[in-house]
Design a protein around this motif. Structure first.
Motif, short mmCIF file in Angstrom:
data_model
loop_
_atom_site.label_atom_id
_atom_site.label_comp_id
_atom_site.label_asym_id
_atom_site.label_seq_id
_atom_site.Cartn_x
_atom_site.Cartn_y
_atom_site.Cartn_z
N LYS A 15 0.94 -1.33 0.03
CA LYS A 15 0.00 0.20 0.05
C LYS A 15 0.89 1.27 0.08
CE LYS A 15 -3.71 -2.36 2.65
NZ LYS A 15 -4.46 -2.40 3.68
N THR A 16 1.91 1.33 0.83
CA THR A 16 2.66 2.52 0.74
C THR A 16 3.54 2.65 -0.47
OG1 THR A 16 3.12 2.03 3.42
CG2 THR A 16 4.87 3.25 2.14
N GLN A 17 3.97 1.71 -1.05
CA GLN A 17 4.58 1.88 -2.10
C GLN A 17 3.61 2.11 -3.41
OE1 GLN A 17 7.62 1.64 -0.43
NE2 GLN A 17 8.06 1.79 -2.60
N LYS A 20 3.07 5.95 -3.43
CA LYS A 20 4.22 6.68 -4.18
C LYS A 20 4.23 6.95 -5.47
CE LYS A 20 7.41 5.40 -0.10
NZ LYS A 20 8.95 4.84 0.05
N ILE A 21 3.65 5.97 -6.17
CA ILE A 21 3.90 6.17 -7.83
C ILE A 21 2.81 7.03 -8.33
CG2 ILE A 21 3.88 4.71 -9.75
CD1 ILE A 21 6.10 4.16 -7.75
N LEU A 28 0.07 6.60 -17.15
CA LEU A 28 -1.41 6.68 -16.90
C LEU A 28 -1.54 7.89 -16.88
CD1 LEU A 28 -1.65 3.48 -14.35
CD2 LEU A 28 -2.02 3.61 -17.16
N PRO A 29 -3.21 8.12 -17.46
CA PRO A 29 -3.72 9.73 -17.07
C PRO A 29 -4.13 9.92 -15.73
CG PRO A 29 -5.26 8.11 -17.84
CD PRO A 29 -4.16 7.38 -17.99
N GLU A 30 -3.75 11.07 -15.24
CA GLU A 30 -3.96 11.31 -13.67
C GLU A 30 -5.46 11.24 -13.53
OE1 GLU A 30 -2.20 12.13 -11.37
OE2 GLU A 30 -0.23 12.54 -12.30
N GLY A 31 -6.46 11.58 -14.32
CA GLY A 31 -7.83 11.47 -14.09
C GLY A 31 -8.33 12.70 -13.08
N THR A 32 -9.54 12.68 -12.87
CA THR A 32 -10.13 13.66 -11.81
C THR A 32 -10.72 13.16 -10.74
OG1 THR A 32 -12.07 13.72 -13.35
CG2 THR A 32 -10.20 15.23 -13.72
N THR A 36 -7.39 8.84 -3.62
CA THR A 36 -6.09 8.44 -2.82
C THR A 36 -4.90 8.81 -3.81
OG1 THR A 36 -6.11 6.24 -3.83
CG2 THR A 36 -7.26 6.63 -1.70
N PRO A 37 -3.72 9.13 -3.14
CA PRO A 37 -2.41 9.34 -3.84
C PRO A 37 -1.88 8.12 -4.46
CG PRO A 37 -2.31 9.25 -1.33
CD PRO A 37 -3.47 9.05 -1.75
#
Length: 288
Positions: A15-17, A20-21, A28-32, A36-37
């Motif tokens: 989950k942590t890793q 981070k990506i 991949l597209p960021e999306g709107t 969650t990060p």
């Protein structure tokens, strides 16, 4: 480490890793609508070539079958470093580590290591074992850090000392970064010796004793040899800059040599030499 603890550690690590990506980093597209990060589970699964359900089970810490090839794909999808990849394998595959865990015995430093410590007279140097207990140091380390000789051997754990002793908190300009460097090493050992219950007991003890430990542990990366520049503000020598180089000592004992080399083009080495000279002068004065 029992199976439940191992799988829980795997879940937290994945989950942590994943968080981070950035999507853009893997095309991949960021999306709107991201809540969650980082990446979503289905995106990691897609990049690794596995089903979303299977990856979700893995990240949830379920006891499922995994293979080297699939873990390689997941490591690549999460852009893991070599140390992080090794950590992933140790947690995901119950029998990955073939290291025999034995009762710890006090280390007796080989004369060659003692000689190295003496020769590095202007470089504070510490030798520690796989549990981060300090088993050797030189005079420079005693002057820059603390006099380890005055601390009982069973209390010379570097991780504990960083939180317990005010000297370390005052010394490091950015204490949290200093701690995170050591926690990265500790996490590498934690993954390597997954069958040693001592690590789990130690982590629980640290979390109970120091509220900030849990947050820093979650932030820590995995690195067997971090190479960083550290700034100290010494109470008697002032500002000092050191390059930390961590070396693995080859042989049948898992020892690490941490060398703090005075940064070039700074007054650090001159200050260190003067600090040690003043201490020798003080000790040479007759007691009145």
């Amino acid at each position: 480490m029992n199976q439940d603890v191992r799988l829980q550690a795997l879940s937290v690590f994945l989950k942590t890793q994943r968080a981070k990506i950035a999507p853009a980093a893997v095309g991949l597209p960021e999306g709107t609508r991201r809540r969650t990060p980082g990446l979503r589970r289905e995106e990691v699964a897609q990049l690794a070539g596995v089903s979303t359900t299977w990856y979700t089970w893995l990240e949830q810490g379920r006891d499922i079958q995994v293979s080297h090839s699939v873990l390689d794909n997941i490591a690549s999808a999460l852009k893991l470093t070599p140390d992080e990849r090794k950590y992933l394998f140790s947690l995901a595959m119950e029998h990955y580590s073939e290291l025999h865990i034995r009762e710890e015995e006090p280390y007796q430093l080989h004369p060659s290591l003692q000689k190295i410590l003496q020769e590095l007279q202007n470089c504070p140097t510490i030798i520690s074992d796989r549990r981060c207990y300090i088993v050797g140091w030189n005079e420079a380390a005693s002057h820059v850090f603390i006099d380890f000789e005055q601390i009982p051997a069973e209390q010379r754990n570097m991780i504990s000392l960083l939180f317990e002793r005010k000297e370390f908190r005052r010394l490091a300009v950015n204490w949290e970064d200093f701690v995170l460097g050591y926690l990265a090493i500790f996490r590498a050992y934690y993954g390597q010796y997954v069958d040693d219950e001592w690590y789990n007991l130690f982590l629980h003890e640290m979390m109970d004793r120091y509220p900030e430990f849990q947050s820093l542990w979650k932030q820590s990366s995995v690195s067997s040899a971090p190479d960083v520049l550290i700034e100290f503000r010494h109470s008697r020598a002032g500002k000092m800059l050191f390059n930390l180089t961590s070396l693995q000592v080859q042989g049948n004992t898992d020892l690490r040599c941490s060398i703090y080399t005075p940064a070039q083009d700074t007054a650090t080495e001159r200050k260190l030499v003067r600090l040690m000279e003043r201490e020798k002068e003080r000790q040479a004065r007759p007691n009145v």
